[in-house]
Design an enzyme around this catalytic site. Sequence first.
Site, mmCIF file in Angstrom:
data_model
loop_
_atom_site.group_PDB
_atom_site.id
_atom_site.type_symbol
_atom_site.label_atom_id
_atom_site.label_comp_id
_atom_site.label_asym_id
_atom_site.label_seq_id
_atom_site.Cartn_x
_atom_site.Cartn_y
_atom_site.Cartn_z
ATOM 1 N N ALA A 195 -4.118 4.672 -5.416
ATOM 2 C CA ALA A 195 -5.279 3.781 -5.529
ATOM 3 C C ALA A 195 -5.449 2.969 -4.238
ATOM 4 C CB ALA A 195 -5.102 2.852 -6.726
ATOM 5 N N THR A 244 -6.375 13.838 -11.459
ATOM 6 C CA THR A 244 -5.650 12.576 -11.534
ATOM 7 C C THR A 244 -4.178 12.778 -11.211
ATOM 8 O OG1 THR A 244 -5.385 10.557 -12.837
ATOM 9 C CG2 THR A 244 -5.329 12.630 -14.085
ATOM 10 N N GLY A 256 -0.064 -3.096 -2.756
ATOM 11 C CA GLY A 256 0.294 -1.739 -3.183
ATOM 12 C C GLY A 256 -0.030 -0.734 -2.088
ATOM 13 N N GLY A 300 0.077 2.985 -3.016
ATOM 14 C CA GLY A 300 0.045 4.306 -3.654
ATOM 15 C C GLY A 300 -1.337 4.934 -3.547
ATOM 16 N N SER A 338 -11.400 9.791 -19.836
ATOM 17 C CA SER A 338 -12.543 10.520 -19.278
ATOM 18 C C SER A 338 -13.251 11.419 -20.292
ATOM 19 C CB SER A 338 -12.098 11.327 -18.057
ATOM 20 O OG SER A 338 -11.659 10.430 -17.067
ATOM 21 N N ASP A 367 -13.112 7.401 -6.419
ATOM 22 C CA ASP A 367 -12.418 6.125 -6.698
ATOM 23 C C ASP A 367 -12.890 5.071 -5.692
ATOM 24 O OD1 ASP A 367 -10.845 7.010 -8.811
ATOM 25 O OD2 ASP A 367 -9.164 7.579 -7.526
ATOM 26 N N LYS A 376 -3.698 14.398 -6.869
ATOM 27 C CA LYS A 376 -4.819 14.003 -6.009
ATOM 28 C C LYS A 376 -4.674 14.474 -4.557
ATOM 29 C CE LYS A 376 -6.461 10.045 -8.666
ATOM 30 N NZ LYS A 376 -6.843 8.626 -8.684
ATOM 31 N N TYR A 412 -6.910 -1.337 -15.737
ATOM 32 C CA TYR A 412 -7.961 -1.589 -16.732
ATOM 33 C C TYR A 412 -7.421 -1.637 -18.161
ATOM 34 C CZ TYR A 412 -7.758 3.503 -16.584
ATOM 35 O OH TYR A 412 -7.306 4.799 -16.572
HETATM 36 N N1 LIG Z 1 -9.650 1.635 -12.190
HETATM 37 C C1 LIG Z 1 -9.594 2.870 -11.737
HETATM 38 O O1 LIG Z 1 -10.569 3.611 -11.712
HETATM 39 C C2 LIG Z 1 -8.286 3.384 -11.232
HETATM 40 C C3 LIG Z 1 -8.246 4.480 -10.358
HETATM 41 C C4 LIG Z 1 -7.000 4.914 -9.887
HETATM 42 C C5 LIG Z 1 -5.841 4.278 -10.301
HETATM 43 N N2 LIG Z 1 -5.932 3.215 -11.168
HETATM 44 C C6 LIG Z 1 -4.722 2.491 -11.596
HETATM 45 O O2 LIG Z 1 -4.043 2.055 -10.435
HETATM 46 C C7 LIG Z 1 -2.657 1.893 -10.710
HETATM 47 C C8 LIG Z 1 -1.835 2.544 -9.597
HETATM 48 O O3 LIG Z 1 -2.132 3.932 -9.560
HETATM 49 P P1 LIG Z 1 -1.699 4.836 -8.297
HETATM 50 O O4 LIG Z 1 -2.333 6.155 -8.486
HETATM 51 O O5 LIG Z 1 -1.924 4.101 -7.021
HETATM 52 O O6 LIG Z 1 -0.116 4.950 -8.560
HETATM 53 P P2 LIG Z 1 1.021 5.299 -7.499
HETATM 54 O O7 LIG Z 1 0.499 6.176 -6.429
HETATM 55 O O8 LIG Z 1 2.190 5.731 -8.295
HETATM 56 O O9 LIG Z 1 1.374 3.860 -6.796
HETATM 57 C C9 LIG Z 1 1.945 2.830 -7.562
HETATM 58 C C10 LIG Z 1 1.980 1.537 -6.738
HETATM 59 O O10 LIG Z 1 2.407 0.473 -7.593
HETATM 60 C C11 LIG Z 1 3.580 -0.151 -7.031
HETATM 61 N N3 LIG Z 1 4.419 -0.636 -8.123
HETATM 62 C C12 LIG Z 1 4.643 -0.037 -9.328
HETATM 63 N N4 LIG Z 1 5.443 -0.816 -10.094
HETATM 64 C C13 LIG Z 1 5.716 -1.928 -9.358
HETATM 65 C C14 LIG Z 1 6.492 -3.111 -9.592
HETATM 66 N N5 LIG Z 1 7.128 -3.306 -10.745
HETATM 67 N N6 LIG Z 1 6.543 -4.043 -8.614
HETATM 68 C C15 LIG Z 1 5.899 -3.866 -7.451
HETATM 69 N N7 LIG Z 1 5.149 -2.767 -7.166
HETATM 70 C C16 LIG Z 1 5.059 -1.821 -8.100
HETATM 71 C C17 LIG Z 1 4.233 0.933 -6.196
HETATM 72 O O11 LIG Z 1 5.094 0.337 -5.255
HETATM 73 P P3 LIG Z 1 6.320 1.184 -4.615
HETATM 74 O O12 LIG Z 1 5.712 2.012 -3.523
HETATM 75 O O13 LIG Z 1 7.258 0.155 -4.118
HETATM 76 O O14 LIG Z 1 6.897 2.011 -5.724
HETATM 77 C C18 LIG Z 1 2.971 1.570 -5.568
HETATM 78 O O15 LIG Z 1 2.464 0.769 -4.533
HETATM 79 C C19 LIG Z 1 -2.422 2.518 -12.099
HETATM 80 O O16 LIG Z 1 -2.360 1.469 -13.031
HETATM 81 C C20 LIG Z 1 -3.690 3.348 -12.320
HETATM 82 O O17 LIG Z 1 -4.025 3.482 -13.694
HETATM 83 C C21 LIG Z 1 -7.124 2.750 -11.626
#
Ligand SMILES: NC(=O)c1ccc[n+]([C@@H]2O[C@H](COP(=O)([O-])OP(=O)(O)OC[C@H]3O[C@@H](n4cnc5c(N)ncnc54)[C@H](OP(=O)(O)O)[C@@H]3O)[C@@H](O)[C@H]2O)c1
Length: 306
Positions: A136, A67, A132, A134, A22, A107, A71, A244
């Site tokens: 996002a 972030t 997923g 989480g 950012s 987002d 959040k 990304y």
């Molecule tokens: N492009 C964008 O603007 C943007 C915006 C926000 C986030 N993101 C990206 O989105 C991704 C997730 O972020 P978040 O904030 O949602 O994280 P988070 O709240 O920690 O959630 C992570 C998610 O991924 C799952 N997961 C992680 N490792 C896994 C594996 N090996 N096998 C299966 N499921 C797995 C988790 O499942 P469990 O519940 O089973 O642990 C959970 O559903 C990150 O890569 C982040 O950089 C991108």
Amino acid sequence: MRFDANTRLAGVIGNPVRHSLSPIMYNTVFSALGLNCVYMAFEVEKENLEDAIRGIRGLGFMGINVTIPHKTGVIPFLDELSAEAEIIGAVNTIVNKNGKLIGYNTDSYGYEMALQEKVGISLKNRNVFVIGAGGAAHAIAGQSILSGASAVVITNRTFEKAKSLMDFLNGTFCRHHQNSGSDCDAKTRLETVPWGTDAWRNILHDMDIIVNTTSIGMNGRGDLAQDIPWNNIKKDAVFFDVVYTPIETSFLKEAIRLGHRAVSGLYMLIYQGAKAFELWTGKKPPIELMEKTLVAHFSEKGGKDA
Ligand SMILES: NC(=O)c1ccc[n+]([C@@H]2O[C@H](COP(=O)([O-])OP(=O)(O)OC[C@H]3O[C@@H](n4cnc5c(N)ncnc54)[C@H](OP(=O)(O)O)[C@@H]3O)[C@@H](O)[C@H]2O)c1
């Protein structure tokens, strides 16, 4: 740009935050538009979160991004939430409006705009498959419902979290409808399915938009493409990956190879940033410059750990 006594401040709080793109993205745009503003990254521990938020008000920041992992934690310290932030239950952008701190979720906007701009489709009447549960996933599933998707189907490795996300969204939408005087029957069908190829095979044939919201594929770790039952998918289904780094994950590569349209999380990142920029400055940022800046950064880093 020379900073002086009139320079306005913005930034991002998170932990960890040193990998954040950012500052590069916003400072390039501030400079290109000749705005006397600066954007910095602040690593904030949970126990200092309230102080950090008070600081935004106290020091007159125009706003900040929020972030992982703050959040949801910031919400009690804000004065007001936008409708989408309330429904999604997470804030990634705070605007300081004359001392009043308003929380937004851009987002969700980033996801919707990326779909619209990159593959020309809207969420209305679509069946959306969310992989997923989480942070996002909250934004992706919440925005899909807000924009009139016909169905949102959530799957997650930890199944209880998929169920909690569904219950949470049912609850917040219900309150939203009641506050606006209508009944609580959401028009979107919300359901969960267990994790894995076998369970997905029974549902994917009916899905229009398939979104990876997990971190699988980030920095080349894990390969979701292996788990997708590719021969059970509609020909015109669109694939979306929130990840990304790399810009094109193996999940997207395989979708493209099989003739599907695909959208990288890079565009969600760009459009969420564009919306935050507009909320703070009242100006629309140059999207092409944001894209060029990020792509150049990725090529410098070889697509790793950006
Ligand atoms: N492009 C964008 O603007 C943007 C915006 C926000 C986030 N993101 C990206 O989105 C991704 C997730 O972020 P978040 O904030 O949602 O994280 P988070 O709240 O920690 O959630 C992570 C998610 O991924 C799952 N997961 C992680 N490792 C896994 C594996 N090996 N096998 C299966 N499921 C797995 C988790 O499942 P469990 O519940 O089973 O642990 C959970 O559903 C990150 O890569 C982040 O950089 C991108």
